[in-house]
Design a protein around this motif. Structure first.
Motif: not given
Length: 435
Positions: A39-68
């Motif tokens: 979860n935190i690794g996805t947020l960190t990696l996606v935010s770092s690569v894209t330069g956007s915390f919005i994309f990082g948040g979307i990716a983390t939400a996708a991981a959480g929804l997938g888990n649920a």
């Protein structure tokens, strides 16, 4: 030697080694670290690569929804085919998803954000369900090791679930800390690599531990007994397949509240430390609350047996709700006040989680152990996503007070669920009808 019911708390936890094996306890802890690391690794990696915390948040939400979504599916399959097979499949899929995230990050820059979000969703969907399946194993082991001894079964299960909740608390504290350390010193991608290695070695070892086979045989035996009773038309002793799940509705609702509490509190604490000029140190305060919670979760193993799970859950939930409302009114108080309230708040958090899972275990027939535990765990995951998302919006509008207010509302939801559970007529108890 004293009887099992006379063992002190240290002897009770030592007994867990004899019920399984010493290395299984360590394995159970290490195998669940990838969940928080992903979860935190996805947020960190996606935010770092894209330069956007919005994309990082979307990716983390996708991981959480997938888990649920994936958790209950995995649990249902595990109840039918056994844990080993379905967990090995999820390990493979999870490794593929994590590898796909890394490939997208460095090889397809023009599409990296959406490819990583898709990979994050698959990673969440295929996350090895170590914690809920581990609890299902303990439910079976406690009964197998204490045939015809319900008091001893209750003691062993209380001890095991207390241990499991403490591992969860430690996992959600240590996993993000490890990712932050690796990402800060080296590279965010390396954190995902380490998560994949933990999945490969520890989650796969957990999946193939001999206990998985023991639990499956236990469930098959229970299923055969259930079919025999149905054939004999002894409906007063058989579990009605379309009714048992109604008993866990309130505990699952309570877990959604618990997850929302976690998510909102985490966001609020981060907002508070920033307003105090402490930067991003909110994780330390949140971790301190988690540490206290872990210790009090362990204490549940020594609570009196005649203090029922329904009563335990209600008392713990009321204490959690009261302290959270106090914290919401003190959101702009000096640092020492907020720290003290967070430490006090940690006292009922652990017992609330333990007793909720214990309540679910009471209502679940042997043939549905994994399903019930994964559904309950999914409630936490869903709640955390809600707490992070809604809490973030409230913090944006009203600072830390908004996040703590959402946490207080979530605490009230837990009390409502615990009260409804306390008042409902209990029909099923470990697969037997109660009059």
């Amino acid at each position: 030697m004293s009887s099992e019911t006379e063992l002190n708390i240290f002897q009770r936890f030592a007994r867990l080694h004899t019920l399984t094996s010493g290395w299984y306890l360590w394995l159970s802890g290490l195998a669940r670290l990838p969940i928080s690391m992903i979860n935190i690794g996805t947020l960190t990696l996606v935010s770092s690569v894209t330069g956007s915390f919005i994309f990082g948040g979307i990716a983390t939400a996708a991981a959480g929804l997938g888990n649920a979504i994936g958790g209950p599916i995995v649990g249902s399959i595990a109840d039918r085919t056994g844990q080993r097979r379905v967990m090995n499949v999820t390990v493979i899929l999870n490794l593929v998803a994590l590898l796909g995230m890394l490939l997208a990050a460095f090889n397809y820059p023009e599409y990296s954000a959406w490819w990583m979000i898709a990979a994050a969703g698959l990673a969440g969907l295929s996350t090895p369900q170590v914690a809920p399946l581990g609890r299902a194993r303990w439910m079976a082991v406690a009964e197998l090791q204490n045939p015809g001894k319900p008091v001893h079964q209750r003691r062993d299960l209380d001890t095991a679930l207390s241990f499991e909740s403490t591992l969860d608390e430690l996992g959600f504290a240590l996993g993000p800390a490890f990712v932050g350390l690796v990402a800060g010193i080296f590279n965010p991608a390396l954190a995902i690599v380490f998560a994949a290695l933990f999945v490969l070695f520890f989650a796969s070892a957990f999946a193939n531990h001999p206990i998985a086979g023991v639990v499956h045989k236990y469930q098959q035996s229970a299923l055969a007994e259930q079919r025999k009773k149905l054939q004999e038309k002894r409906a007063d002793e058989a579990v009605t397949p379309d009714r048992w799940w109604t008993q866990i509705i309130f505990p699952v609702a309570g877990m959604v509240g618990q997850g929302t509490f976690f998510g909102a509190t985490g966001v609020a604490v981060l907002a508070y430390t920033k307003t105090q000029g402490l930067g991003d140190s909110g994780g330390l305060l949140y971790g301190a609350m988690g540490l206290v919670s872990g210790f009090t979760a362990l204490s549940v193993a020594s609570w009196p047996v005649n203090f029922t799970n329904r009563a335990r859950w209600l008392v713990s939930a009321v204490a959690l709700s009261i302290l959270t409302w106090i914290l919401s009114f003190q959101a702009i108080s000096p640092l020492w006040v907020v720290v003290l309230l967070l430490l006090l708040l940690g006292l009922p958090v652990g017992p609330t989680m333990v007793t909720t899972f214990s309540t679910v275990s009471e209502y679940t027939p042997p043939t549905r152990l994994a399903t019930a535990m994964t559904v309950t765990q999914a409630g936490i995951v869903l709640g955390i996503s809600v707490g992070n998302a809604v809490g973030g919006l409230l913090v944006q509008a009203d600072g830390a007070r908004g996040g703590f207010l959402l946490a207080a509302i979530a605490g009230t939801l837990i009390v409502v669920a615990a009260t409804a559970n306390f008042l409902q007529k209990r029909i099923y108890h470990h697969g037997q009808i109660r009059r």
